[in-house]
Design a protein around this motif. Structure first.
Motif, PDB file in Angstrom:
ATOM      1  N   HIS A   1      -3.895  12.953  -0.110  1.00 49.37           N
ATOM      2  CA  HIS A   1      -5.089  13.770  -0.348  1.00 49.37           C
ATOM      3  C   HIS A   1      -4.849  14.718  -1.516  1.00 49.37           C
ATOM      4  CE1 HIS A   1      -7.699  17.361   0.532  1.00 49.37           C
ATOM      5  NE2 HIS A   1      -8.602  16.408   0.492  1.00 49.37           N
TER       6      HIS A   1
ATOM      7  N   SER B   1      -6.018   6.863  -3.019  1.00 48.35           N
ATOM      8  CA  SER B   1      -6.376   6.104  -1.818  1.00 48.35           C
ATOM      9  C   SER B   1      -5.101   5.690  -1.084  1.00 48.35           C
ATOM     10  CB  SER B   1      -7.154   4.846  -2.200  1.00 48.35           C
ATOM     11  OG  SER B   1      -7.212   3.969  -1.088  1.00 48.35           O
TER      12      SER B   1
ATOM     13  N   TYR C   1      -8.470  10.526   5.587  1.00 46.36           N
ATOM     14  CA  TYR C   1      -8.590  10.705   4.136  1.00 46.36           C
ATOM     15  C   TYR C   1      -9.968  11.279   3.838  1.00 46.36           C
ATOM     16  CZ  TYR C   1     -11.714   6.736   4.218  1.00 46.36           C
ATOM     17  OH  TYR C   1     -12.784   5.924   4.484  1.00 46.36           O
TER      18      TYR C   1
ATOM     19  N   LEU D   1     -13.347   3.667   3.179  1.00 50.21           N
ATOM     20  CA  LEU D   1     -12.495   2.485   3.310  1.00 50.21           C
ATOM     21  C   LEU D   1     -12.941   1.688   4.535  1.00 50.21           C
ATOM     22  CD1 LEU D   1      -9.062   4.258   2.770  1.00 50.21           C
ATOM     23  CD2 LEU D   1     -10.197   2.713   1.149  1.00 50.21           C
TER      24      LEU D   1
ATOM     25  N   PRO E   1     -13.144  10.653   1.361  1.00 52.65           N
ATOM     26  CA  PRO E   1     -13.683   9.687   0.395  1.00 52.65           C
ATOM     27  C   PRO E   1     -13.927  10.307  -0.989  1.00 52.65           C
ATOM     28  CG  PRO E   1     -14.808   9.464   2.501  1.00 52.65           C
ATOM     29  CD  PRO E   1     -13.954  10.706   2.588  1.00 52.65           C
TER      30      PRO E   1
ATOM     31  N   GLN F   1       0.826  -1.200   0.000  1.00 51.01           N
ATOM     32  CA  GLN F   1       0.000   0.000   0.000  1.00 51.01           C
ATOM     33  C   GLN F   1       0.864   1.255   0.000  1.00 51.01           C
ATOM     34  OE1 GLN F   1      -2.406  -0.799   3.417  1.00 51.01           O
ATOM     35  NE2 GLN F   1      -3.792  -2.147   2.288  1.00 51.01           N
TER      36      GLN F   1
ATOM     37  N   GLN G   1     -10.490  11.004  -2.682  1.00 50.03           N
ATOM     38  CA  GLN G   1      -9.470   9.963  -2.775  1.00 50.03           C
ATOM     39  C   GLN G   1      -9.962   8.557  -3.100  1.00 50.03           C
ATOM     40  OE1 GLN G   1      -7.663  11.742   1.131  1.00 50.03           O
ATOM     41  NE2 GLN G   1      -6.142  10.358   0.300  1.00 50.03           N
ATOM     42  N   THR G   2     -11.192   8.214  -2.773  1.00 50.56           N
ATOM     43  CA  THR G   2     -11.598   6.812  -2.936  1.00 50.56           C
ATOM     44  C   THR G   2     -12.925   6.687  -3.689  1.00 50.56           C
ATOM     45  OG1 THR G   2     -12.613   6.812  -0.719  1.00 50.56           O
ATOM     46  CG2 THR G   2     -10.354   6.038  -0.882  1.00 50.56           C
TER      47      THR G   2
END
Ligand SMILES: [Zn+2]
Length: 287
Positions: free
Chosen positions: A185, A190, A266, A277, A268, A161, A271-272
């Protein structure tokens, strides 16, 4: 907040302005366990001038003439306080207070290396070569100085990761938990993205984000008095230590993933792809 590359860079900058040219009256040790070396002895710096202050990753390196180095890792709760004058000329005695080491200079000023809390992890080394410090010898390329090729090569050398790779000092030197959250960020990545799956474009974005986030933080910190640097760091953060607060970029709520001894933050939406997550610790409790 744990000192990382920008704070240590600023401390080095402050020492270059304030301490270079001054001679050491005395190096005093209050926390015996903080000094990890015994040869050269602490008295070896007496009478030597400070010639430079440098940074290796998160290590601060105070250089004295004749090639002696006081290399310091501030750990989680350590800091350097510059004093224009000391209240007493009585040497420090070993004890349980926050001061680990004191360097008195010939104009009456000097600095204390302090460590808050009961967990004492601050480490100081008096050496003739900084590479003799095990933590310095194993450092990867500097996170701020690395060009794109070096940066990408370093990160891809550690499969896994990207959050873990960014904070591994042997991969890339200088970034810790706080600035890795900020860099990811800024790069809209992610923390769980895998290093070997990052495209060249994502890697270039990540590299640019690292330089911008770290460079901005150094600029904010430089010129500040050492005692004020900590508060300055906190004010520049967008996601780190801001769980539950709105992301300043998109307004989504900053979220957190907790681990045994740390956590990451983070956004969402940034970033994701808007998906939270899995928080492993929480899902384990639920199960
Ligand atoms: Zn956001």
């Amino acid at each position: 907040m744990v000192p990382e590359l920008p704070e240590v860079e600023a401390l080095a900058g402050y020492l270059r302005q304030r301490a270079v040219g001054r001679r050491v009256d005395r190096l005093e040790i209050a926390a015996i366990s903080a000094l990890k070396t015994y040869d050269p002895a602490p008295t070896a710096v007496t009478g030597r001038a400070v010639t430079d202050a440098r940074r290796h990753g998160k290590f601060l390196d105070v250089v004295f003439d004749g090639g002696l180095h006081l290399v310091v890792h501030l750990a989680r709760a350590g800091w350097l306080h510059y004093r224009e004058a000391f209240a007493s000329t009585v040497p420090l005695r070993p004890g349980k207070g926050p001061i680990a080491l004191r360097v008195r200079l010939d104009d009456g000023s000097g600095f204390d290396l302090t460590e808050a809390g009961t967990q004492k992890k601050l480490a100081a080394y008096l050496v003739t070569d900084p590479q003799a410090v095990p933590g310095v010898a194993k450092l990867g390329p500097d996170a701020l100085a690395a060009d794109l090729v070096t940066f990408a090569g370093a990160l891809r050398s550690r499969r896994g990761q990207v959050k873990g790779a960014l904070t591994d000092q042997a991969v890339l030197a200088g970034v810790g938990n706080a600035y890795s959250d900020e860099i990811l960020h800024a790069a809209k990545l992610s923390p769980f993205a895998l290093t070997n799956r990052l495209t060249d474009e994502q890697m270039a974005t990540l590299h640019a984000a690292a330089r911008r986030v770290l460079g901005d933080a150094v600029t904010r910190s430089l010129g500040q008095r050492a005692a004020e640097l900590k508060g300055e760091k906190r004010s520049g953060l967008k996601v780190h230590a801001r769980t539950g607060l709105p992301c300043p970029v998109c307004g989504d709520t900053v979220r957190q993933v907790s681990f045994a001894d740390s956590d990451l933050q983070y956004c969402p939406t940034c970033q994701t792809g808007g998906k939270p997550l899995a928080d492993r610790r929480l899902s384990r409790l639920v199960r």
